[in-house]
Design an enzyme around this catalytic site. Structure first.
Site, PDB file in Angstrom:
ATOM      1  N   HIS A  80       0.833  -1.205   0.000  1.00  0.00           N
ATOM      2  CA  HIS A  80       0.000   0.000   0.000  1.00  0.00           C
ATOM      3  C   HIS A  80       0.869   1.256   0.000  1.00  0.00           C
ATOM      4  O   HIS A  80       0.448   2.312  -0.489  1.00  0.00           O
ATOM      5  CB  HIS A  80      -0.916   0.041   1.234  1.00  0.00           C
ATOM      6  CG  HIS A  80      -1.988  -1.001   1.230  1.00  0.00           C
ATOM      7  ND1 HIS A  80      -1.777  -2.273   1.682  1.00  0.00           N
ATOM      8  CD2 HIS A  80      -3.282  -0.941   0.824  1.00  0.00           C
ATOM      9  CE1 HIS A  80      -2.900  -2.969   1.574  1.00  0.00           C
ATOM     10  NE2 HIS A  80      -3.826  -2.183   1.045  1.00  0.00           N
TER      11      HIS A  80
ATOM     12  N   ASP B 161      -4.740  -5.687  -7.945  1.00  0.00           N
ATOM     13  CA  ASP B 161      -4.896  -4.930  -6.709  1.00  0.00           C
ATOM     14  C   ASP B 161      -5.009  -3.459  -7.097  1.00  0.00           C
ATOM     15  O   ASP B 161      -4.804  -3.069  -8.256  1.00  0.00           O
ATOM     16  CB  ASP B 161      -3.719  -5.183  -5.773  1.00  0.00           C
ATOM     17  CG  ASP B 161      -4.092  -5.014  -4.302  1.00  0.00           C
ATOM     18  OD1 ASP B 161      -5.148  -4.413  -4.017  1.00  0.00           O
ATOM     19  OD2 ASP B 161      -3.333  -5.483  -3.431  1.00  0.00           O
TER      20      ASP B 161
END
Length: 339
Positions: free
Chosen positions: A187, A258
């Site tokens: 992330h 993702d």
């Protein structure tokens, strides 16, 4: 309410701003490049509001847009008030060490609860199970992983997928080819896993290979670089997605990226470049979350137009309607003594 607009599902899955659709949300969801919506905690106020929101989204287009949410249990459960509080996946791995049969039954019931509750509110995909092996390195994975041992992950994930299928939901194994061998959170930045392909096959790839054989419906990619294998991170790598996942493992389901707004994807150009690169590598559903400017750029990125065939493949991820009989695929049958 106007009639639903007929158009194929596009390759982008985007987020929305709040608990109800704004005019801009509605316009974006009607764009041909969009095929789905991912919901977050900010999109949830209470069960009645959630049902109204998903009914509105489902009414916009035909075939209806896919609606997904990260709903694993433990730290990753976007809807809580009015929903069953679910434990982290690692609890079942710990239980399996003492009582494999009980762990298989419990994780199956966990997944059936997810499906029963989410399908009732018009949601198609829970983006689970996590197939990463917990090697004690990745804090962002941690207790989201079922176990460290690949065989235990396969057994428990198979039971989990049984539960989803029984409740009318498809499965999404993540994060291919494995996030457990790195410390950096994708992330925030792009992690590098320096193991070679033989090492990866023996460890983190094994659960994906096992679950593909059992009929896994979709796979979510990892924003991780494996420099001993390919120059491109998995999400942008034709080698990983075409040669390994499609070719070597024989995967025939949907490949989902993702979130391309994550730090692990940031080094690969602007939004248009990232989306085009992910699609070229083989991602069929591309996530863009929490960056409205990125979504606006992506819908004008010049992606290949959605085909009827691609739309039909995405439609396989639609949940069964409430009350419909769900069939558990034979490929997901697991022996209770498999530990």
């Amino acid at each position: 309410m106007t009639d639903a607009v007929a158009m194929p599902l596009g390759p982008l899955m985007i987020d929305i701003e709040g608990p109800a659709l704004s005019e801009e949300d509605r316009d974006l969801l009607l764009h041909p490049q969009v095929g789905g919506v991912i919901l977050f905690t900010r999109n949830y106020r209470d069960p009645d509001q959630l049902r109204a929101l998903t009914e509105t989204i489902r009414s916009l287009r035909t075939p209806r847009l896919l609606i997904a949410v990260d709903h694993e249990g433990g730290r990753v459960q976007r809807f809580r008030d009015g929903f069953t509080a679910l434990p982290p996946m690692a609890e079942y791995g710990a239980q399996a060490e003492q009582s494999p049969g009980a762990a298989l039954a419990a994780v199956r019931e966990h997944a059936f609860t997810i499906a029963r509750e989410l399908v009732d509110y018009g949601i198609d995909l829970p983006f689970a199970p996590v197939l990463d092996c917990d090697l004690g390195l990745s804090a962002v994975i941690g207790d989201r992983a079922l176990a460290a041992d690949p065989d235990t992950v396969i057994a428990l994930a198979s039971a989990f997928c049984d539960g989803l299928a029984e409740g009318g939901m498809a499965s999404t194994g993540k994060h291919f080819p494995g996030h457990g061998g790195v410390q950096v959170d994708s992330h925030e930045a792009l992690p590098s896993d320096h193991r070679d392909l033989a090492q990866l096959r023996a460890a983190c790839l094994s659960p994906f290979a096992g679950m593909v054989k059992r009929g896994l419906d979709s796979v979510m990619t990892a924003h991780i670089h494996y420099p001993a294998v390919d120059a491109q991170p998995a999400t942008f790598s034709r080698y990983w997605l075409q040669d390994i996942l499609r070719g070597e493992l024989g995967f025939e389901g949907i490949i989902i990226s993702d979130d391309l707004v994550m730090g692990g994807a940031a080094a690969f150009g602007g939004t248009a470049e990232r989306v085009a690169a992910a699609q070229a590598a083989g991602c069929e559903l591309i996530l863009l979350c929490n960056d409205r400017a990125a979504v606006r750029a992506a819908v004008h990125a010049g992606l290949a137009p959605p085909s009827e065939a691609a739309s039909a493949r995405l439609c396989r991820l639609h949940a069964a309607p409430p009350g419909a009989a769900a069939v558990v695929p034979d490929a997901f049958l697991v022996e209770d003594d498999h530990g």
